[in-house]
Design an enzyme around this catalytic site. Structure first.
Site, PDB file in Angstrom:
ATOM      1  N   LYS A 174       6.759  -5.857   0.813  1.00  0.00           N
ATOM      2  CA  LYS A 174       5.353  -5.896   0.864  1.00  0.00           C
ATOM      3  C   LYS A 174       4.742  -7.035   1.070  1.00  0.00           C
ATOM      4  CE  LYS A 174       1.917  -4.944  -2.802  1.00  0.00           C
ATOM      5  NZ  LYS A 174       1.621  -4.622  -4.189  1.00  0.00           N
ATOM      6  N   SER A 185      -1.034  -0.559  -5.653  1.00  0.00           N
ATOM      7  CA  SER A 185      -1.278  -1.304  -4.391  1.00  0.00           C
ATOM      8  C   SER A 185      -0.079  -1.366  -3.403  1.00  0.00           C
ATOM      9  CB  SER A 185      -1.567  -2.767  -4.750  1.00  0.00           C
ATOM     10  OG  SER A 185      -0.802  -3.492  -5.316  1.00  0.00           O
ATOM     11  N   SER A 218       1.116  -0.967  -9.959  1.00  0.00           N
ATOM     12  CA  SER A 218       1.299  -0.909  -8.337  1.00  0.00           C
ATOM     13  C   SER A 218       2.390  -0.812  -7.619  1.00  0.00           C
ATOM     14  CB  SER A 218       0.440  -2.308  -7.927  1.00  0.00           C
ATOM     15  OG  SER A 218      -0.788  -2.553  -7.811  1.00  0.00           O
TER      16      SER A 218
END
Lengths: 483, 485
Positions: B76, B155, B179
């Site tokens: 990420k 997210s 997330s």
């Protein structure tokens, strides 16, 4: 109208840890800008603070030295404001639960009295970097070497009532942190920074007036001047019927003036909240005991020892014991000089005056305590006069020569103490001054007589080319004139 | 090849069937073409990946391979990668190349894993749809074949979409309020948010420090275990990481579930949860009963306060964490600032997107003089009550199970104009972060052709038990193996 002056101090003490409070960067002073700032100090994304245990040990030592309670579970908070030399946009500090709770110090006043000044608390925090406004063509340079240097901020109660007390308290705290070895105490480099809160109130009133905070006091002398200046400024305003604005003022020592930095209205809402990157710091008994056992001799204990060991009076002992470097210097001089009282006079007199005149600290002194001790030996055994001693001191200070006896020889400062020789000189001088002799002998007031003796000393010193022992001259004069 | 798990790829590399260089070339080729319609990656590090693959093959030849040596994965774009842009999905950091690795990044490097790039995310991890990224929205691979453009959740939507589309077998992710779990659920993959403090936060760009936790995303529970083996552990660079032994999370995967006590929080089976979603989740729980688990209803009395408390605490922390983005030292700086204030205001006005600004404003407000007690302190009290709810529940049961989200993946743009509706996406996940406990999302069926996630919540440091429960479920179901067309 009569006014009471109310003074409190806030003192920032840079802790002499090797590395910063939350990162492994060096804290050494004077390096090239930004060479002692790593990713954590630059607040790069994702970096996190790691507390430096040594900073906590030093804070606890300070707390013990000022008779304070140690907070067993102290909490770091974020103080939010934007400034270019504050890389994270917040300062990590303590508010609700500072590591050092209420304590006190006792300060010695010139009149021989002792006064207790209460410490409100002392908390740990990180220093900011520096903004450099020169040499950047209208832009500002940022140096983050200092960012993250550990500080304790000491806050006193408003227990002082004049500049002398405030300076005495400041010196006391300076002596404590330097004796502990937790700060180098250098005010000119900002290792120790004093802010003074001052307010006035009508004499005897219980209600405190509006206070101002004066910053940028980088010597005790400036501190004293700044307080006098601010007291006068406030008094002028109040006596003209004006009101004091709560504000922070910046003092300029070279010009002895101050200007407003920011008023209360301009102050930030700092939005303090507990820093979620740091757990509460738990301090246990073992840690406190270890700190207590590592405490060196502190000014109060040292003062008591100086009175006992060297027979100094309260005032001299207090002054010499207040600063660890000065105390060490004095002890070296006293041990070598074998006359502690005389050593004390010289350390507090000529030596301190010279340091002040050149804005030097004891650490920068060009002469050692042992050298001053050698000088004391020669004063005590009457080898040199006090006038001669000043010349020797001067030669030591300027580095002309580092050996006291060699200087005495080279400059021909050895006193004539042969009474026969001196008596001859006295006889000659008295013979050449019959009027003055007659005047002296007609005078009935011994005080005036004593004064008149001075009139003979000048010619005598001249006759002896400055080498006659003044004490012996005096004795001989009294004998001959009175006889 | 692309349907293979980390464990399977690891075995193939070990057997010599394929080299890491071949494997990585293959993945990179696919990634470059397939990601055009998904936009799940912000940066593809092709050269570095090939160099790392070469090194991995040499490592293996030298007999020094770990289970990860030569295996592809992605980070990420919130984890700092030395020498590779780390943007956090923001214009503010679009040009930021960190000179250091996050601890998580360093751990994968040490294990010999090959990072193919950095995955897309909501800006500064603030969002539930990966639509707030400065680099454009990521599209969920589910629904694409029907011509629908649905969100992957957020997210960590880039990581979830990439794993679901078989662009990588595994990706790192972070979870502040859901997330990891919400995008895992919406993309039909398996994700784990560990106990707060289990995985180092050093080098992970901070959103809300007391809630952020790095975690894992892959198709199988076993691969999540392999990831956690690399990621978990005490880190002297993170004072909030916990010094506690790290077990081998793969060692207990095969333990039987007989006697496992499952609690169903009644507050998580109400409200906006659709009947179809509920049926899928309850059917998954029946599978657990078949595996020998017992089920009872429990209560988390303060569950309804979680969103409110979260949206005070998280923005408050974020408002301070994001102060460092001031244009002074790195990242975006506005053109020709005329003075300091102009530099601050324009840099931040131009560098941050709307959702980030909204949260900075909310957080600043909550911490302001006169409001602090009513918002921040009150929220912290609520947080302790929520934590106590879970502690009480775990006196009665071993794990809690619930739906991960109230509904499956929604269409892009549907919730962007209404932040509160978007916040409700996390209604079942957010309390877990406030309590600091671990939780997973495991694929558990489909509604209208879209994946449904089962959330498994455990007590502090019970990651091994959660992974075991998820793995056993995956031995008797194949939801996690379904591939979007």
């Amino acid at each position: 109208m009569q006014w009471d002056i109310v003074i409190g101090l806030e003192i920032h003490v840079q802790l002499a840890t090797r590395t910063k409070i939350f990162s492994g960067s060096s804290t050494a002073y004077g390096a090239e800008p930004n060479t002692q700032a790593n990713a954590v100090d630059l607040a790069m994304p994702g970096t996190l603070p790691v507390p430096n245990e040594q900073a906590f040990r030093y804070a606890v030592m300070f707390g013990l030295a000022v008779n304070a309670e140690i907070e067993r579970r102290s909490v770091f908070e974020r103080k939010n404001y934007f400034y270019p030399d504050l890389p994270k946009g917040y300062q990590t500090t303590q508010l609700e639960r500072p590591i050092v709770g209420p304590g006190y110090v006792d300060i010695d006043l010139a009149n021989g009295e002792t006064k207790r000044v209460r410490i409100h608390h002392a908390h740990l925090e990180e220093d900011a970097g520096k903004s450099l406004h020169e040499d950047f063509h209208g832009m500002t340079g940022i140096d983050l070497n200092r960012a993250g240097t550990p500080l304790i901020e000491v806050v006193t109660e408003p227990d002082m009532n004049n500049a002398d007390e405030a300076v005495a308290c400041a010196r006391k705290l300076h002596g404590i942190v330097t004796s502990l070895g937790i700060c180098d105490g250098d005010m000119s480099q900002g290792s120790m920074r004093f802010d003074v809160n001052i307010s006035l109130k009508p004499k005897g009133s219980d209600v405190l007036g509006t206070r101002t905070e004066t910053k940028n006091l980088n010597s005790f002398r400036f501190m004293e001047q700044a307080i006098a200046h601010e007291v006068e400024r406030q008094m002028d305003i109040l006596e003209d019927g004006g009101t004091i604005i709560q504000e922070t003022r910046l003092y300029n020592g070279d010009r002895n003036e101050s200007r407003s930095m920011r008023t209360k209205e301009e102050a930030n809402d700092y939005r303090y909240f507990p820093c979620p990157d740091l757990l509460p710091v738990v301090i246990d008994d073992a840690f406190i005991d270890e700190a207590r056992n590592s405490l060196p001799e502190l000014p109060d204990a040292r003062k008591a020892r100086f009175m006992e060991q060297y027979g100094l009076n309260d005032y001299d002992a207090s002054l010499l014991a207040s600063d660890s470097k000065l105390a060490t210097f004095f002890e070296a001089a006293a041990e070598r000089g074998k006359d502690a009282k005389l050593a004390s006079n010289w350390v507090q007199g000529e030596f301190s005056a010279r340091l002040n005149a050149e804005e030097k600290s004891v650490a920068d002194s060009p002469i050692t305590g042992a050298q001053l001790g050698d000088l004391v030996v020669r004063i005590a055994d009457n080898t040199i006069s006090s006038a001669g001693a000043k010349k020797v001191f001067e030669a030591l200070w300027t580095g002309e020569n580092d050996n006291v006896d060699a200087i005495i020889d080279a400059k021909g400062l050895k006193q004539v103490s042969d009474t026969g020789e001196l008596e001859k000189m006295v006889d000659e001088v008295l013979a050449s001054m019959p009027d003055q002799v007659a005047q002296y002998q007609q005078e009935s007031d011994p005080k005036k007589q004593k004064k008149m003796l001075g009139g003979f000393m000048g010619p005598l010193m001249k006759a002896s080319k400055g080498q006659g022992n003044p004490k012996l001259f005096n004795e001989i004069l009294v004998k001959k004139l009175g006889g | 090849m692309h349907n293979k798990s980390v464990a399977e790829l690891s075995r193939e590399l070990e057997s010599g069937k394929i080299s890491s260089v071949e494997l990585i070339r293959d993945y990179l080729g696919r990634l470059k073409t397939e990601d055009e319609q998904l936009n799940s990656f912000i940066t593809i590090t092709e050269e570095q990946a090939l160099a790392d693959a070469h090194a991995a093959d040499e490592q293996r030849a030298a007999g020094k391979a770990t289970p990860w040596t030569g295996v592809p994965f992605a980070h990420k774009d919130i984890f700092c990668t030395n020498g590779v842009a780390t943007t956090c999905g923001s214009k503010m950091l679009a040009n930021f190349v960190p000179p250091y690795d996050a601890t998580v990044t360093a751990n994968f490097r040490k294990a010999g894993a090959v990072c193919l790039g950095k995955t897309n995310m909501d800006e500064f991890a603030m969002g539930s749809s990966t639509e707030s990224s400065y680099f454009g929205a990521t599209t969920n691979p589910w629904g694409l074949s029907r011509g629908e453009k649905r969100v992957p959740g957020g997210s960590s939507g880039g990581s979830a979409a990439a794993v679901a589309a078989r662009l990588v077998p595994a990706a790192t992710a972070t979870d502040t309020g859901g997330s990891i779990r919400q995008p895992a659920a919406l993309c039909g993959v398996t994700g784990l948010k560990p106990t707060y403090g289990r995985v180092s936060r050093y080098g992970m760009v901070a959103f809300a420090s007391s809630l952020d936790q790095g975690g894992t995303m892959a198709r199988t529970a076993e691969d999540n275990a392999l990831m956690l083996n690399v990621m978990a552990g005490f880190d002297p660079k993170d004072s909030t990481s916990i010094d506690r032994e790290v077990p081998d999370y793969t060692a207990t995967l095969d333990e039987p579930l007989k006697g496992l006590r499952i609690g169903l929080p009644k507050e998580y089976f109400t409200g906006s949860l659709s009947a179809a979603m509920e049926e899928q989740v309850r059917s998954a729980i029946r599978e657990y009963e078949k595996l020998g688990a017992t089920v009872k209803e429990v209560s988390l009395p303060h569950a309804n306060l979680a969103i409110a408390a979260y949206y005070v605490i998280a923005p408050a922390e974020a408002s301070a964490n994001l102060s460092r983005f001031d244009g002074a030292r790195y990242g975006y700086r506005c053109e020709d600032p005329k003075d300091l204030l102009d530099m601050y205001t324009r840099t931040r006005a131009e560098g941050f997107g709307d959702e980030v600004k909204r949260r900075i404003l909310v957080g600043t407000y909550a911490l302001s003089a006169g409001y602090f007690d009513a918002y921040y302190l009150k929220a912290q009290k609520v947080r302790r009550l929520i934590q106590q709810d879970f502690i009480n529940a775990f006196k009665e049961v071993d794990v809690l199970m619930s739906p991960t989200t109230p509904s499956p993946a929604f269409v892009q743009g549907e919730k962007t104009s209404d932040p509160v509706t978007m916040y409700l996406e996390d209604v079942f996940t957010i309390a877990i972060n406030l309590a600091g406990i671990p939780a997973m999302s495991v694929p558990a069926g489909f509604v209208d052709g879209l994946p449904v996630g089962l959330q498994i919540i455990g007590d502090y440091f019970s990651e091994a038990r959660l992974l075991n429960a998820a793995h056993q479920f995956q031995q008797v179901t194949d939801w996690h193996q379904r591939e979007p067309q």
